[in-house]
Design an enzyme around this catalytic site. Structure first.
Site, PDB file in Angstrom:
ATOM      1  N   SER A 136      44.928  33.231  15.670  1.00  0.00           N
ATOM      2  CA  SER A 136      44.362  31.888  15.612  1.00  0.00           C
ATOM      3  C   SER A 136      45.187  30.931  16.498  1.00  0.00           C
ATOM      4  O   SER A 136      45.501  31.263  17.642  1.00  0.00           O
ATOM      5  CB  SER A 136      44.314  31.407  14.158  1.00  0.00           C
ATOM      6  OG  SER A 136      43.548  30.231  14.036  1.00  0.00           O
ATOM      7  N   ASP A 194      33.451  35.786  15.845  1.00  0.00           N
ATOM      8  CA  ASP A 194      34.521  34.851  15.477  1.00  0.00           C
ATOM      9  C   ASP A 194      34.302  33.501  16.160  1.00  0.00           C
ATOM     10  O   ASP A 194      34.240  33.404  17.393  1.00  0.00           O
ATOM     11  CB  ASP A 194      35.869  35.462  15.889  1.00  0.00           C
ATOM     12  CG  ASP A 194      37.057  34.605  15.466  1.00  0.00           C
ATOM     13  OD1 ASP A 194      36.855  33.528  14.888  1.00  0.00           O
ATOM     14  OD2 ASP A 194      38.199  35.044  15.719  1.00  0.00           O
ATOM     15  N   HIS A 329      36.944  35.884  11.639  1.00  0.00           N
ATOM     16  CA  HIS A 329      38.233  35.357  12.106  1.00  0.00           C
ATOM     17  C   HIS A 329      39.384  35.878  11.250  1.00  0.00           C
ATOM     18  O   HIS A 329      40.527  35.944  11.715  1.00  0.00           O
ATOM     19  CB  HIS A 329      38.227  33.835  12.081  1.00  0.00           C
ATOM     20  CG  HIS A 329      39.460  33.224  12.675  1.00  0.00           C
ATOM     21  ND1 HIS A 329      39.820  33.389  13.994  1.00  0.00           N
ATOM     22  CD2 HIS A 329      40.446  32.464  12.107  1.00  0.00           C
ATOM     23  CE1 HIS A 329      40.960  32.763  14.225  1.00  0.00           C
ATOM     24  NE2 HIS A 329      41.361  32.194  13.108  1.00  0.00           N
TER      25      HIS A 329
END
Length: 608
Positions: A136, A194, A329
Site C-alpha cells: 500500500s 485492487d 488490496h
C-alpha cells in the site's frame, strides 16, 4: 511470451518475494521501517503504511496531490536535455518529474531518522543486497527510498518490491529510471481489481467523501480494518465507479496519443477535465486471481491494463465489484503463495504482435479487443522509438566523416590565426566547405533534439556513452563555427546575446548530457561556447570604465579557459586566435592573470 521461472526473469527469488510480503504484513506501531536479514546476502527494509487518512494520499495544492520533485534529493528525476537550469520556471517544471506530495513528505520524515542511513550503510559495508519493500502506501515509500538509494549508491545492489502500491509520479519518473538503467530494480505486484494502485488516477474532488468513509477499511490501526460492511457499502461502489471513470479518461487519452490519432472529443473534454499526471514505472506483475501472473515492463501498456483489467464481464458483477476492489488490496499473501507455486507467468516481450482476438495469453485478465489494440499500440510505440534511434545510429559513420572534415579544417589553421577567425572571415574555399559541413551536421542534430523534446527516442538515448561522446565532439567542433557565423552576421542586433537567445538546443542538450554523465554542475562544461563570452567582452575593448565594470567576467573567462586547457577539454591553439589576442592585449595589466598570462608569455605556467 513463453513461460519462464519468475525468479530467474526478475533476478530475485520467489522465496525472497514472499519473505518481503510477510515482513510487510507485520504490524509495527510507531516504527518508520523494519529491517530483517534473509540468508547470507540479503537484507530487507520494510516500510509500513502506517495509520491512514485521505491526507496520506492527497496533500499539497494539486488536484491529485502532486508537486514537483525535489531535485536536490532526486537530481535524476528530470529530462536531461529539456531541463534548462537558466530557463523560465514554467519550462523547468515541464522537464521536472511530478511526485505525490504526501508520499514525498512521509519519505523525508523517514529519511530524517539517522537509523535508516546507518542501517543502509551497514548493509553496504557487509556487501549485502538491499531490498526495499512495502504494501500500500508503504510501497510508495519503498519506491522513493530505492530512488534515493540509487542516487547516492548507484554501484550497490538493490531491489524494490511493492504490493498494491499507489502510483507515485508522472511519466518523467519512468523516463528517468529507464534512462539511468534503474527501472529493472522496481517490481510491483498488483491484484487485478485492487483499487489502491488506481486511486490517484482520480482527483480528490471526485472521490473525497467516499474515500474518507472507505479508508478505515485499509488502515491496520483502525477498528474498521477489513470491515466487510464497508466493502459492501454504496460508498465503496461509488468510489470504484468514480475512480474507474477517471481512469478511463486517462487511458483513452494515452491510447489516442499512442495511436497517433487525436480524439477531438477527448481533447475537448481535457480542456474541462484535468487528467491525472500519474504513470507507472518499473516491472508490473498483474495477479489474475486464478494463480496466473502477467508480467509487463512497458509503462504505457501497464497504464492501459490498470484500466482494462477492472472492466466488468456483465452487469451482474456490479454487486460484488466494490467488495472485490477493496478485499483484493488485503489479499496479496494467499494469491502470491499460490501463483508463485504454480509458476505460470506471461511476459510482454512482443506487445506489438498481440492478437486482437482471444488467444489464451491475456485471457486471464479478461481483456477486450479494444484493450488488446491498446496493448499492441504501446508495443508499436516503443518499437517506433527504437526505429527512430536506429535511423540515427545508421548516420553515425556519416557524422564522423563530416566531423573529420572539420578536424582537418581546424588543424589546417592551427599555426595561423586559428579556425574560429578563419571561418568568421570566410576568405577561402575551404571556409565555404566547412560551412556546408556545419549545416549538414546541424541538420542531423536538430532532428535528434526535436525528437528528444517530444520523447520520441528511447528513454536511455541521452545516457548512451557513444552518443554522449559523439555529441561532445560535435559541440567542440561545430559550436565555435556557429558562434563565428553569429557574430560575423551581427545577429545579436536582432536576437540579442548568443548565450541568452541565439544558442541552439543542439548544443545545450549535448552539453547537459556530458555534465549529467560526469555528475558536474550545470553549465560547468561550456568550453565550446566561451567564444560568445569572448566576443561580448571584446566589444568593450578600449573602453576602460566598461572593462573595469565587467572585471569579474574578465577574470572568470581567463580562469575558465586556463582550467579547460589544463584539463585538455580545450585546445591551447585557441589562444592563437586573433580575436582572443586582440581582446587580451588590450586588457589593463592588472586584469591579465594566470594561467593565461603564463601561456601568452610562452612560459607554460599553469598556476591557477
Amino acid at each position: 511470451m513463453a513461460d519462464e521461472r519468475l525468479g530467474e526473469r526478475l533476478n530475485i527469488s520467489e522465496e525472497l518475494i514472499l519473505e518481503s510480503l510477510s515482513l510487510n504484513a507485520q504490524k509495527s506501531p510507531g516504527e518508520l521501517f523494519l529491517v530483517k536479514q534473509y540468508g547470507p546476502s540479503d537484507v530487507v527494509f520494510s516500510f509500513p503504511a502506517g495509520s491512514l487518512s485521505v491526507e496520506s494520499y492527497y496533500s499539497g495544492g494539486g488536484a491529485f496531490g502532486e508537486a514537483k520533485a525535489d531535485l536536490k534529493l532526486f537530481p535524476s528525476l528530470r529530462s536531461i536535455g529539456n531541463y534548462d537550469p537558466a530557463g523560465k520556471p514554467e519550462e523547468k517544471d515541464l522537464a521536472t518529474a511530478t511526485i505525490n506530495q504526501a508520499f514525498l513528505n512521509k519519505f523525508k520524515h523517514v529519511l530524517e531518522n539517522p537509523q535508516l542511513i546507518a542501517k543502509v550503510q551497514e548493509a553496504i559495508n557487509l556487501g549485502m543486497r538491499i531490498i526495499f519493500t512495502g504494501h500500500s502506501v508503504g510501497g510508495a515509500i519503498a519506491a522513493l527510498a530505492t530512488i534515493w538509494f540509487l542516487e547516492n549508491f548507484p554501484r550497490e545492489s538493490v531491489f524494490c518490491v511493492t504490493f498494491g502500491s499507489p502510483l507515485i509520479g508522472d511519466h518523467l519518473i519512468s523516463h528517468a529510471l529507464r534512462r539511468e538503467n534503474w527501472s529493472q530494480y522496481f517490481i510491483n505486484f498488483v491484484m487485478r481489481y485492487d483499487i489502491v494502485p488506481r486511486i490517484l488516477l482520480a482527483p480528490l474532488s471526485s472521490i473525497h467523501q467516499e474515500f474518507e468513509k472507505i479508508i478505515p477499511f485499509f488502515d491496520p490501526y483502525s477498528p474498521n480494518y477489513a470491515n466487510q460492511s464497508i466493502g459492501s457499502s454504496p460508498e465503496a461502489l461509488q468510489l470504484f465507479t468514480n475512480v474507474m471513470s477517471n481512469a478511463s479518461s486517462v487511458a483513452s487519452s494515452a491510447a489516442s496519443k499512442l495511436m497517433g490519432s487525436p480524439n477531438l472529443l477527448l481533447e475537448t473534454v481535457a480542456n474541462f477535465l484535468e487528467l491525472s499526471p500519474y504513470k507507472p514505472f518499473g516491472t508490473y506483475i498483474f495477479c489474475t486471481g486464478n494463480e496466473k501472473l502477467v508480467v509487463l515492463k512497458n509503462p504505457e501498456a501497464v497504464l492501459q491494463l490498470l484500466f482494462f483489467t477492472c472492466q466488468l464481464s456483465n452487469e451482474g458483477e456490479w454487486g460484488t465489484i466494490a467488495s472485490k476492489c477493496l478485499n483484493q488490496h488485503l489479499g496479496y499473501k494467499k494469491e502470491l503463495e499460490d501463483s508463485l507455486e504454480m509458476q505460470s507467468a506471461t511476459y510482454d516481450d512482443h506487445l506489438e504482435t498481440v492478437a486482437l482476438a482471444s488467444d489464451g495469453i491475456f485471457d486471464d485478465l479478461g481483456l477486450s479487443a479494444r484493450a488488446r489494440q491498446c496493448l499492441r499500440a504501446a508495443g508499436v510505440f516503443e518499437e517506433q522509438k527504437q526505429k527512430n534511434k536506429g535511423k540515427f545510429d545508421s548516420k553515425k559513420e556519416e557524422m564522423k566523416i563530416e566531423m573529420k572534415k572539420l578536424q582537418d579544417y581546424r588543424d589546417y589553421y592551427e599555426h595561423n590565426e586559428g579556425y574560429y577567425d578563419a571561418f568568421k572571415l570566410q576568405k577561402n574555399r575551404n571556409d565555404f566547405e566547412a560551412n556546408v559541413t556545419r549545416l549538414v551536421l546541424a541538420a542531423i542534430w536538430d532532428e535528434i533534439t526535436e525528437m528528444l523534446k517530444k520523447y520520441d527516442l528511447p528513454d536511455e538515448f541521452e545516457a548512451i556513452s557513444e552518443w554522449v561522446e559523439l555529441g561532445t565532439e560535435f559541440r567542440h567542433l561545430v559550436e565555435p563555427l556557429d558562434i563565428a557565423n553569429f557574430y560575423r552576421h551581427a545577429k545579436g542586433e536582432d536576437t540579442g546575446v548568443y548565450m541568452k537567445r541565439g544558442r541552439p538546443k543542439r548544443y545545450k542538450y549535448t552539453q547537459r548530457w556530458l555534465e549529467h554523465k560526469l555528475k558536474l554542475a550545470a553549465g560547468s562544461r561550456g568550453e565550446s561556447c566561451f567564444w560568445a563570452e569572448l566576443e561580448e567582452l571584446h566589444k568593450l575593448s578600449g573602453d576602460l570604465p566598461a572593462v573595469n565594470k565587467e572585471k569579474e567576467r574578465v577574470l572568470n573567462l581567463q580562469r575558465q579557459v586556463g582550467q579547460w586547457i589544463e584539463h585538455k577539454v580545450l585546445r591551447e591553439d585557441v589562444l592563437k586566435s586573433s580575436t582572443f589576442q586582440q581582446w587580451w592585449s588590450k586588457l589593463p595589466n592588472d586584469l591579465k592573470t594566470n594561467p593565461i598570462l603564463g601561456l601568452m608569455n610562452g612560459s607554460g605556467s599553469m598556476q591557477v
